[in-house]
Design an enzyme around this catalytic site. Structure first.
Site, PDB file in Angstrom:
ATOM      1  N   GLU A 164      86.671 -71.696 -37.180  1.00 20.82           N
ATOM      2  CA  GLU A 164      86.022 -72.748 -37.963  1.00 20.82           C
ATOM      3  C   GLU A 164      86.381 -72.694 -39.454  1.00 20.82           C
ATOM      4  O   GLU A 164      85.505 -72.453 -40.297  1.00 20.82           O
ATOM      5  CB  GLU A 164      84.498 -72.684 -37.801  1.00 20.82           C
ATOM      6  CG  GLU A 164      84.039 -72.814 -36.364  1.00 20.82           C
ATOM      7  CD  GLU A 164      82.520 -72.994 -36.238  1.00 20.82           C
ATOM      8  OE1 GLU A 164      81.824 -72.970 -37.273  1.00 20.82           O
ATOM      9  OE2 GLU A 164      82.038 -73.184 -35.112  1.00 20.82           O
ATOM     10  N   GLU A 354      82.795 -71.950 -28.349  1.00 24.27           N
ATOM     11  CA  GLU A 354      81.377 -71.726 -28.683  1.00 24.27           C
ATOM     12  C   GLU A 354      80.592 -72.953 -28.271  1.00 24.27           C
ATOM     13  O   GLU A 354      81.044 -74.090 -28.494  1.00 24.27           O
ATOM     14  CB  GLU A 354      81.157 -71.548 -30.197  1.00 24.27           C
ATOM     15  CG  GLU A 354      81.585 -70.222 -30.736  1.00 24.27           C
ATOM     16  CD  GLU A 354      81.311 -70.077 -32.244  1.00 24.27           C
ATOM     17  OE1 GLU A 354      80.372 -70.724 -32.761  1.00 24.27           O
ATOM     18  OE2 GLU A 354      82.056 -69.323 -32.879  1.00 24.27           O
TER      19      GLU A 354
HETATM   20  C1  FCB Z   1      79.220 -71.374 -35.591  1.00 22.20           C
HETATM   21  C2  FCB Z   1      79.778 -70.014 -35.966  1.00 22.20           C
HETATM   22  C3  FCB Z   1      79.087 -68.862 -35.285  1.00 22.20           C
HETATM   23  C4  FCB Z   1      77.583 -69.077 -35.189  1.00 22.20           C
HETATM   24  C5  FCB Z   1      77.269 -70.454 -34.637  1.00 22.20           C
HETATM   25  C6  FCB Z   1      75.792 -70.729 -34.472  1.00 22.20           C
HETATM   26  O1  FCB Z   1      79.491 -72.262 -36.626  1.00 22.20           O
HETATM   27  O2  FCB Z   1      81.151 -69.951 -35.644  1.00 22.20           O
HETATM   28  O3  FCB Z   1      79.411 -67.692 -35.967  1.00 22.20           O
HETATM   29  O4  FCB Z   1      76.993 -68.834 -36.384  1.00 22.20           O
HETATM   30  O5  FCB Z   1      77.839 -71.432 -35.437  1.00 22.20           O
END
Ligand code: FCB
Length: 447
Positions: A164, A354
């Site tokens: 990210e 994620e």
């Molecule tokens: C994302 C991050 C991760 C975590 C989630 C909730 O943006 O990559 O580290 O904090 O959010």
């Protein structure tokens, strides 16, 4: 669960974490401070005044955490390597830090869990003065990538350069809510450029050492819907998407930045050198997409918003369809944003790297009934199953996160784990969502 979303038998199921959020062991084994250590030490930066010094103490407890992961049925694990642990200030290998990751990777291997390592999940070495505002940092990242390839590459089948980069660039340098806490729009764009340059140089450096690793990057593209049909809101939503998506995806495919973004950079745009975009556009074996929610964009009002060209309207906190952190639960967004990207860029195979929810339900008597997270995961996996069935090339899914952990500026106040962590005792308690996932992953899927 017997009935539920169906996935191909080859679909990969995993969980994700990041070094700073779980490891602790902040000054052990020669680990150096990162910009997040410095940021946490500044009063008022972290909601609960906490830091990552101990976190989930995974640095010491990793064998048990890996055993738990295996018991829960995860066959894939996405984690990050702390740059600050493996390299000394003068750029030499730190044997103690490398030994920690070698032991971790060996333990994963023994349990039949395939690692997917991210080289940079925001914990930039504090000694790299100027951080992502300096071009030099991109070259130091390439050195770090080559070092990891050389020292640990034999145990790493799949590696992402950055996690990210939008967050490092814009939360870190425009909104100033993440380390290093700068608030300056042109600087954020410069940081974004240097991050993508680091990605490209990092891939070149890795491939100069080994060619048998699947290499990629993890992005968090955003679906930015306009708050209304008014042309000013529609234009704002477009600018928001340019910043969130085009700034990161264009360079990957050797396309220049949108003119609007270069204009927002002002004189700093001159620091983008001819040839940089081509360096960013190294071949990708995969792309990781992180998805949590969508955003609603409106015409800007304040000076800072005018510099960005948009403002986000947070959802009304009273709405029932929010997770505990206040993010809208919007599973359709996963499909909408993925299709938007596919229409615009020739993406390589996708992994959802994620996805998850903040659900702060406490653990009581050895159990934690996290119904918000359970419903969130069920609705998102149903959406994902449809996407895979419709032919989108998505190969796997990592839930965020294995453990409750240090949630950046929110400190320990938001819990994203499928396993509850009691930070006073370091007791781990699998939640209802973990049990559901365990059953789901192990139930037969079509071949
Ligand atoms: C994302 C991050 C991760 C975590 C989630 C909730 O943006 O990559 O580290 O904090 O959010």
């Amino acid at each position: 669960m017997t009935e539920g979303p169906r996935f191909p038998a080859s679909f990969e199921w995993g969980c994700a974490t990041a070094a700073f959020q779980i490891e602790g062991g902040a000054s052990e084994g020669g680990k150096l401070p990162s910009i997040w250590d410095d940021f946490c030490a500044q009063p008022g930066r972290i909601k609960d005044g906490s830091d990552g010094l101990v976190a989930c103490d995974h640095y010491h407890r990793f064998p048990d955490d890996i055993a738990l992961m295996a018991d829960l049925g995860f066959r894939h694990y996405r984690f990050s390597i702390a740059w600050t642990r493996v390299i000394t200030e003068d750029g030499r290998a730190n044997p103690q830090g490398l030994d920690f990751y070698r032991r971790l990777l060996t333990a994963l291997h023994e349990r039949g869990i395939t690692p997917n390592a991210t080289l940079f999940h925001w914990d930039l070495p504090a000694h790299l003065k100027g951080g992502w505002l300096r071009r030099e940092t991109a070259y130091r990242f390439a050195d770090y990538a080559a070092l990891v390839a050389d020292e640990l590459g034999d145990l790493l089948p799949r590696v992402a350069t950055l996690n990210e980069p939008w967050c490092s660039a814009f939360l870190g340098h425009d909104l100033g809510v993440f380390a290093p806490g700068v608030q300056d729009r042109p600087s954020a764009l410069l940081a974004a450029h240097h991050l993508m340059l680091a990605h490209g140089l990092g891939l070149q450096a890795w491939r100069s050492v080994r060619r048998d690793t699947q290499l990629g990057i993890v992005l968090n593209p955003e679906l930015c819907d306009a708050a209304s049909d008014a042309p000013a809101d529609v234009a704002a939503a477009r600018l928001a998407e340019l910043e969130r998506n085009d700034v990161f995806l264009n360079p990957l495919f050797n396309r220049e930045w949108p003119a609007e973004m270069l204009e927002q950079m002002g004189p700093l745009a001159g620091q983008r050198l001819p040839g940089d975009t081509a360096i960013c556009a190294q071949p990708l074996d995969f792309i990781g997409l992180n998805y949590y929610t969508r955003s609603i964009a409106q015409a800007p009002v304040s000076d800072a918003e005018l510099a960005r060209g948009y403002r986000f309207v947070p959802p009304d906190p009273q709405r029932p369809d929010l997770t505990d952190i206040g993010w809208e639960i919007y599973p359709q967004g996963l499909e909408r944003v993925t299709r938007k990207l596919l229409a615009q860029w020739p993406l390589p195979p996708i992994w959802i790297t994620e996805n998850g929810a903040a659900d702060n339900t406490p653990a009581v008597d050895g159990a934690c009934d996290d119904q918000i997270r359970l419903a969130y995961l069920q609705s998102h996996l149903a959406q994902l199953a449809q996407m895979v069935a419709s032919g989108i090339d998505i190969r796997g899914y990592y839930v965020w996160s294995l453990l409750d952990n240090f949630e950046w500026a929110q400190g320990y106040s938001q819990r994203f784990g499928v396993v509850h962590v009691d930070y006073a005792t370091q007791q781990r308690t699998p939640k209802a969502s973990a049990h559901w996932l365990q059953h789901f992953i192990s139930s037969p899927q079509p071949t």
